[in-house]
Structure formats: C-alpha cells, structure tokens
Enzyme design. Structure first.
Site, mmCIF file in Angstrom:
data_model
loop_
_atom_site.group_PDB
_atom_site.id
_atom_site.type_symbol
_atom_site.label_atom_id
_atom_site.label_comp_id
_atom_site.label_asym_id
_atom_site.label_seq_id
_atom_site.Cartn_x
_atom_site.Cartn_y
_atom_site.Cartn_z
ATOM 1 N N PRO A 28 0.935 -1.013 0.102
ATOM 2 C CA PRO A 28 0.155 0.017 0.058
ATOM 3 C C PRO A 28 1.034 1.475 -0.322
ATOM 4 C CG PRO A 28 -0.647 -1.218 1.769
ATOM 5 C CD PRO A 28 0.742 -2.246 1.608
ATOM 6 N N GLU A 103 -6.381 -1.485 1.751
ATOM 7 C CA GLU A 103 -6.265 -1.674 2.547
ATOM 8 C C GLU A 103 -6.999 -0.529 3.913
ATOM 9 O OE1 GLU A 103 -2.240 1.388 3.858
ATOM 10 O OE2 GLU A 103 -1.867 -0.699 4.888
ATOM 11 N N HIS A 171 1.618 1.632 11.934
ATOM 12 C CA HIS A 171 1.891 2.949 11.693
ATOM 13 C C HIS A 171 1.128 3.892 12.808
ATOM 14 C CE1 HIS A 171 2.883 1.628 6.994
ATOM 15 N NE2 HIS A 171 4.138 1.263 8.068
ATOM 16 N N TYR A 173 -1.456 3.980 13.579
ATOM 17 C CA TYR A 173 -2.738 4.103 12.962
ATOM 18 C C TYR A 173 -3.633 3.761 14.611
ATOM 19 C CZ TYR A 173 -1.582 6.493 8.985
ATOM 20 O OH TYR A 173 -0.502 8.085 8.167
ATOM 21 N N ALA A 313 7.150 -0.385 -2.482
ATOM 22 C CA ALA A 313 6.498 1.080 -2.824
ATOM 23 C C ALA A 313 7.285 1.957 -4.060
ATOM 24 C CB ALA A 313 6.340 1.809 -1.660
ATOM 25 N N ARG A 314 8.374 2.503 -3.661
ATOM 26 C CA ARG A 314 9.055 3.720 -4.481
ATOM 27 C C ARG A 314 10.091 3.124 -5.830
ATOM 28 N NH1 ARG A 314 12.628 5.495 0.568
ATOM 29 N NH2 ARG A 314 12.697 3.593 1.073
ATOM 30 N N CYS A 337 14.920 3.187 -8.646
ATOM 31 C CA CYS A 337 14.208 4.657 -7.519
ATOM 32 C C CYS A 337 15.828 5.364 -6.871
ATOM 33 C CB CYS A 337 13.995 3.821 -6.518
ATOM 34 S SG CYS A 337 13.565 4.973 -4.943
ATOM 35 N N CYS A 340 14.772 9.082 -2.814
ATOM 36 C CA CYS A 340 15.047 11.166 -2.619
ATOM 37 C C CYS A 340 13.499 11.443 -1.616
ATOM 38 C CB CYS A 340 14.804 11.582 -3.075
ATOM 39 S SG CYS A 340 13.546 11.515 -4.920
ATOM 40 N N MET A 456 29.089 25.409 -26.293
ATOM 41 C CA MET A 456 28.366 26.079 -27.837
ATOM 42 C C MET A 456 28.065 28.366 -27.215
ATOM 43 S SD MET A 456 28.200 23.418 -29.049
ATOM 44 C CE MET A 456 26.953 23.849 -30.901
HETATM 45 C C1 FMN Z 1 4.534 8.498 -1.347
HETATM 46 C C2 FMN Z 1 4.721 7.237 -0.447
HETATM 47 C C3 FMN Z 1 3.154 6.781 0.289
HETATM 48 C C4 FMN Z 1 2.565 5.815 1.419
HETATM 49 N N1 FMN Z 1 1.594 5.725 1.439
HETATM 50 C C5 FMN Z 1 1.566 4.565 3.094
HETATM 51 C C6 FMN Z 1 -0.258 3.638 2.968
HETATM 52 O O1 FMN Z 1 -1.017 4.613 2.642
HETATM 53 N N2 FMN Z 1 0.146 2.700 3.612
HETATM 54 C C7 FMN Z 1 0.666 2.498 4.325
HETATM 55 O O2 FMN Z 1 0.443 1.575 4.846
HETATM 56 N N3 FMN Z 1 2.485 1.861 4.157
HETATM 57 C C8 FMN Z 1 2.305 3.621 2.731
HETATM 58 N N4 FMN Z 1 4.097 3.396 2.895
HETATM 59 C C9 FMN Z 1 4.918 2.977 2.893
HETATM 60 C C10 FMN Z 1 5.346 2.113 1.811
HETATM 61 O O3 FMN Z 1 4.045 1.137 1.916
HETATM 62 C C11 FMN Z 1 6.648 0.937 2.680
HETATM 63 O O4 FMN Z 1 6.081 0.005 3.556
HETATM 64 C C12 FMN Z 1 7.960 2.238 2.147
HETATM 65 O O5 FMN Z 1 7.565 3.370 1.335
HETATM 66 C C13 FMN Z 1 8.821 1.361 2.089
HETATM 67 O O6 FMN Z 1 9.195 0.188 1.090
HETATM 68 P P1 FMN Z 1 10.158 0.806 -0.389
HETATM 69 O O7 FMN Z 1 10.883 1.045 0.087
HETATM 70 O O8 FMN Z 1 9.576 -0.581 -1.277
HETATM 71 O O9 FMN Z 1 9.509 2.200 -0.716
HETATM 72 C C14 FMN Z 1 3.476 4.651 1.369
HETATM 73 C C15 FMN Z 1 4.893 5.437 1.271
HETATM 74 C C16 FMN Z 1 5.117 6.114 0.129
HETATM 75 C C17 FMN Z 1 6.567 6.081 -1.160
HETATM 76 S S1 SF4 Z 2 13.019 8.332 -6.980
HETATM 77 FE FE1 SF4 Z 2 12.821 9.794 -5.598
HETATM 78 S S2 SF4 Z 2 10.563 10.221 -6.110
HETATM 79 FE FE2 SF4 Z 2 11.152 8.119 -7.390
HETATM 80 S S3 SF4 Z 2 10.076 6.828 -6.100
HETATM 81 FE FE3 SF4 Z 2 12.244 6.531 -5.899
HETATM 82 S S4 SF4 Z 2 12.181 7.884 -3.616
HETATM 83 FE FE4 SF4 Z 2 10.496 8.339 -4.570
#
Ligand code: FMN
Ligand code: SF4
Length: 673
Positions: A28, A103, A171, A173, A313-314, A337, A340, A456
C-alpha cells in the site's frame, strides 16, 4: 528472455482463496490522489499491473468519516460512491491479470477529521498528529461501531472487486494505538495486558474473515516490535497465533525513517535483520519492503526464506515495469529508485504523486503518459540540438529519440550537471542513477550523438545548421544572497570570502574557517554542505531563518536525521537568523523576528539562497531565425531534479505535437433548467 535464475520470482503463490501470479507485491502506498482523483488513481495502478506487479494495493483507505486525514488525500470506502470509484482501480488492475488489494484504515487519534468534523476515536484521548485537538476515548459502543464499519468496508471492498483486504495494524494508526502499551492503558478488556491490547485486531480479523474470507485473501500490516523496539518475542508469538485468520503477513518496523528511509541514510534491504524471524513463526506467506531495486537482492530474499513476496512502494513508482523488465531479461533497463522521497513529499503536500526518476508517475490519466511508450513523431523528423546534458537535457534526449527524432546532445563538460554535483554530498551517491540510467538508455538509441566537452556559443549553434534547439543549460546558485530574506541580495558578491555551493561541490578552496552557510532555501543543499564540510574537519555555522535545519526535508523524511547529524558533527546551528552581510572577519546576523543584529566569526560565507537560470544562450538566440527554441528544466525555472526531468519529458513529448491540456478531476455543477 529472462535469466532462469530469476524463475522463483515468477512462481504463482496461493494466498487464501486467490492466487498471486508472481512474487511482486506493490505494498500500500499513497498517491496524493485517493478519493479526490479516482480516475487518475485507477490509471496509475493499472500501469503498475501492466508492468508486472502481481499484487497491486491501494493507499490507506478510510472505513468511516471518523477517520479523515484531510488535507492528505486518502482513499475511502464510506459509501456506494466510494465503492464505484475504488472498483475502477480494481478493474484497471484486473485488466492486466494482477490481484487488487485494499488497505482498510482507521487513523484513530492521529486523524484530525478537519473535513468530516467528527471527533476521532482511540483507546485513550491523545493529541492528533497534526492539530491541537484530541480524540474521544472509545467505549464499548464505539468499539462495536468500529467493528461494524470495518465489516461494512470489507464488504464494499469485495463488492468493488478487491482480491486482498488488509487489516491495518501499523504506522501509529488506530490498531497500532491499541497495541501500544504507552497509549493504551485502558482498564477494560481492550487495554492493559498484551492479550487485551491485541483483542481488537483479533476481532477485526475474525470479522473480515467471516464477511469475505471465502472470496478475498486477508492480509495484515503489522510491526514486529512495539514502538520502542521491544516486545519482539511476544509479537512473534502473536503472529503465530493469528496465522489461522491471516492469509499473508505484511510486516514492518515502527521506525518509519528506516522503513521509508531516504538513500542518504538507509540502503537497500534495511529491514531484513528486523523481520527475518517472522517467516518461521507464522506458516503463512510473508511480504516486507526494503527499497528493493536489485533483482539479485530480491531473489536472495526468496531463496534464503526471508520473504515470499517482494514488497515495494518506491521501486514500483520509479519503475512500474520493474517486474516485466526482469521477466523479459531487460535488467539494464530498470529505472532504479534513487531514494529521494520526493514521491512521499508530494503526498504530504496534498498533491498527486510524482517521482524524480519517472516523469510519467501521476500523469497516466491526466496527460495520458505511459512510462514505457511515447508516441512516434508523425512525418519527417528534423534533428534537434540539445545543449546541456544534465538531468533535463538527458531526459529530453531519451524521450525525443524514442519518438524517432535524431538528437545532437552537446555538453560543455561531462554529462550529469547538477546531479553529479549534488551526488557528492554525503550519502547521495545513489542519486547518480538519474544520470546513469539515461546515459545507459542513450547507448541503445543510435539516433542520439553525444558531444561532451563541447561548450556552445550562439554562433556555434547557428553554425550547426540545426534549426530545432532545446537549451538545458541549468542554473547556478547565486553568490549575491538574493532569496526570500533579501530579494534584492546582500553585499557579499564582491567579498572574496564568498563561495557558492556549485563552486564548493566542484572543489573550490574555502577562504577560511569558520564557514557560515546561510540556508534561505530550506531543502537539502545547505545542510548537506554543512555535513560535508564538518565531516572534513571545518568549523561550520549553519544559519537559517526557519525553525529547524533543512525545514522542507520534513516532507522527504530526512529532516530529523539531517539535524541530528549536524548536531553530532558539532555544527553551530542558528535558527531564526538571517545573514544580512559581512563585516571584517564576521557575518552580520539579523534576528528573523526582532531584527536585533549580532555578529559571528566568518572565514567563508556560503549563501544558499536562490539560483540563477543559465539562459544566456536563450536570450542570444532570440532573433536567430531558428524553427524552434526552448529553455527546459532549470534553465527555464530552477527547481527540484524532478521538475527538470518532468519539464524536459513534457517538452520532448510536445515537440512538434502540441499536447492537449491536462485533464482535471472535479465535480462540475450542471445549470438548473
Ligand atoms: C508515497 C508513499 C506513500 C505511502 N503511503 C502508505 C500508506 O498509505 N499505507 C502504508 O501502509 N504505507 C505507506 N507507505 C509506506 C510503504 O508502503 C512502504 O512501506 C515504504 O515506502 C517502504 O517501502 P519501499 O522501500 O519499497 O518504498 C507509503 C510510501 C510512499 C513512498
Ligand atoms: S526516485 Fe525518489 S521520487 Fe521516485 S520513487 Fe524513488 S524516492 Fe520516490
């Protein structure tokens, strides 16, 4: 063809009543779209499924108006309208053979409920995360109501077509609040002992299983320790106990700064040591995250029995086609990724998601952009000369070439521009991926010729005979201190003690210690330079009118660690102060609130205030009779690297093919007859 080594990543796996087609699990993540931009959301998730993610989940999805995160754009399943909108996402995901997950979320005391204006709920009354008001302590009726809402939302999720439904117990919540021994000291059956604190989670799992467990897989997102990092054994035992109610465990840790870690501080697979024990305790598939971009790391997680699904996610934002590229043996093409967290920042800003690496992220519906396809240019394509091979120039070159346009790319020095410079700051080497990926793509595009070491002039450009010109000449930090605090600048330009960030990152010698860095901008450059110079043994004073170091990096989950680093390195941090000028051996500071003037010792002044677009060629060529002349990226408007890449990508798509205006999602009121 894919390397058979990676076959395990493509094995289907049954989870409860459904089967995931492979091991790529988009966990998510928010999109800044939520219930405000359902068409954008559906299109974006659909592209992820098209790119091979076997399970594509929603963002946090509110079950009831008592959990309202406005202004952050969350998803919701409050009523039939929400069901219809979320069904669009599930349909878009199903269209590519993937499973769609949702979720279910209640924010508990963290939600400020500024839109719904209902009191939030929680095990005890605590301050909202973002506002100076508190929630109502839940009584038995409230707990019963919560269970009813959760069950109703699960049924709506199923009606919308979701195959995986999350019980969200992480998280900080609501469910995490119940789990937390500090926040939950209730005297009743839902508080106090660990068994009591887990009761509500068990009940919601039972309710969800009862309502939809025969048709959807039930996932739980949960941390493997308490907030303080303790209680791991009891939590592991709990996971084992609830395993019969759960089809897949999505496990994480309470330290969001590591889970969502920026590459500056956290590298790939950082959660492994924390969660490696889970698989042995649950007998159910396990998913977790770790900014996985390397197929070998993913494979190793599976092989060594750490994970059953690679959660991301990223990496799925930066490259929605990551799984497909492994599947098709195109590992070199994965757009990794860079960590950043600009994606996360924009969710925090309440705006649709974007990505530094992937300019099409968030534009799938709005502009019809696809991460892997650009429309070919219709008709005869004249060559385009691009001047400048920083992020904008490289992105424009790749995109134009994919459209079939011949490109000549001239660069005064070596390709990289500002990215090469910024990646010299501590921890930022992964940012070089922005350049490396584009250079790698250019090698595969024969219609592009790159000329490094070719500065240039306007006359040189005219002499090439190329009549379509894009100027990606970037921007440079101003030496005169012009910025928010002093729009007219300060008298430091002529002072030999002044050095700009670009000069220092290019190796300029400082004029002496202490170095005074004036951060009037608020993103990461000034703090990164303070880190760099203090690490080399310089005495550094960091001055900012803001209340904290690198204030804007709170959005990128870097602020508190950056400030901690500067404190540990002995940097003198002066907040609420403006550098007003230089005196003999000193910098003059004005208090941002009272204007009271003080002085601090200064051997070198580095103003990090604003940047000057390097658009001299653009002015010089105005009357040159070129067929087209454009500034792109920082040469047009200095911004984030993400801005430069997005601008360049758009310019390349629009080259000789005007784009329609972006579509908007908003209610339009009909006229009364
Ligand atoms: C833009 C963004 C929004 C996120 N929103 C949620 C969310 O709504 N619910 C959740 O459980 N985790 C959320 N996360 C956390 C991700 O699920 C994940 O655990 C975290 O980004 C680490 O994973 P990654 O290294 O693959 O990015 C969010 C992450 C990002 C980057
Ligand atoms: S490059 Fe940067 S903006 Fe793109 S997914 Fe990765 S952390 Fe997020």
């Amino acid at each position: 063809m894919r390397d058979p080594r990676f076959d395990p990543l493509f094995q289907p796996l049954q989870i409860g009543p459904v089967t995931a087609p492979n091991r790529f699990w988009q966990v998510p993540h928010c999109t800044g779209m939520g219930n405000q931009h359902p068409a954008s959301l559906a299109a974006m998730r659909g592209v992820k499924a098209e790119g091979g993610w076997g399970v594509v989940n929603s963002e946090y999805c509110s079950i009831h108006p008592s959990s309202d995160d406005t202004p952050a754009p969350y998803a919701s399943l409050w009523d039939d309208g929400d069901t219809a909108n979320m069904a669009a996402m599930a349909d878009a995901v199903h269209a590519h053979g993937a499973l769609a997950g949702v979720e279910l979320w209640h924010g508990g005391g963290r939600s400020a409920n500024v839109l719904s204006r209902q009191p939030s709920l929680g095990p005890e009354s605590i301050l909202s995360a973002t506002a100076p008001w508190q929630n109502q302590t839940m009584d038995r009726q409230d707990i019963k109501a919560l269970r009813d809402w959760h069950r109703a939302a699960a049924l709506r999720a199923r009606a919308a077509g979701f195959d995986v439904v999350y019980v969200y117990a992480a998280h900080t919540y609501l469910l995490a609040q119940f789990l937390d021994p500090v926040l939950n000291r209730r005297p009743d059956a839902y508080g106090g002992s660990f068994d009591n604190r887990t009761r509500l989670i068990r009940e919601l799992l039972e309710d969800t299983r009862d309502a939809i467990g025969d048709r959807a897989a039930i996932a739980i997102r949960i941390e493997v320790t308490d907030e303080d990092g303790g209680n791991q054994t009891a939590r592991a035992e709990f996971l084992g106990r609830i395993a019969p109610l759960v089809d897949v465990f999505d496990v994480t840790i309470p330290d969001y700064g590591t889970e969502m870690g920026p590459s500056r501080f956290v590298k790939e697979a950082a959660l492994e040591t924390h969660i490696a024990h889970v698989r042995a305790t649950t007998a159910r598939p396990v998913v977790s995250v770790g900014r996985f971009t390397s197929p070998d790391t993913m494979l190793s997680q599976l092989r060594r029995g750490i994970l059953d699904f690679i959660g991301a996610a990223r990496p799925s934002i930066a490259d929605p086609f990551l799984p497909a590229k492994i599947r098709d043996g195109r590992i070199d093409d994965i757009r990794e990724c860079i960590g950043c967290n600009i994606c996360y920042a924009h969710d925090g800003l309440g705006a649709p998601i974007r990505c530094t690496q992937n300019p099409t992220m968030g534009e799938e519906w709005r502009q019809g952009w696809h991460p892997e396809r650009v429309p070919a240019l219709i008709g005869q394509a004249d060559p385009v000369l691009i001047v400048g091979a920083g992020p904008a120039g490289l992105e424009a070159a790749v995109t134009l070439a994919r459209r079939g346009v011949p490109v000549v790319l001239a660069e005064a020095g070596e390709p990289g521009g500002r990215v090469t410079r910024e990646a010299r700051l501590p921890g930022l080497s992964e940012w070089n991926r922005v350049i490396d990926w584009r250079l790698g793509q250019l090698k595969k595009l024969p219609q592009v010729t790159v000329y490094p070491g070719s500065r240039m002039t306007a006359a040189d450009i005219i002499d090439t005979g190329i009549r379509q010109v894009m100027l990606a000449t970037g921007s440079l930090w101003r030496a005169d201190g012009r910025g928010r605090s002093a729009p007219g600048g300060m008298a430091s330009l002529a002072d030999p003690r002044t050095r700009t960030p670009d000069q220092v990152l290019d190796g300029a010698v400082l004029s002496g210690d202490p170095v005074v860095i004036f951060d009037d901008e608020g993103y990461h450059i000034a703090a990164g330079l303070a880190d760099l110079l203090a690490s080399k043994g310089h005495a550094v004073s960091y001055v900012t009118p803001a209340g904290t170091v690198a204030e804007w990096t709170a959005y990128t989950v870097e602020q508190s660690r950056l400030q901690a680093r500067l404190i540990r390195l002995g940097v003198t941090i002066l907040t609420g102060q403006i550098v007003a000028g230089l005196g003999p051996g000193t910098a003059l500071l004005d208090c941002a609130y009272t204007g009271r003037r003080t002085e601090i010792a200064c051997g070198t002044l580095m103003p990090v205030t604003s940047r000057e677009p390097q658009d001299g060629l653009w002015h010089d060529l105005q009357d040159a009779g070129l067929a087209s002349l454009q500034r792109i990226g920082d040469a047009r408007a200095p911004g984030l690297i993400a801005h430069a890449i997005h601008d360049a990508h758009g310019a390349a798509r629009a080259h000789l093919t005007p784009l329609p205006p972006p579509k908007r999602e908003r209610p339009v009121l009909g006229r009364q007859p």
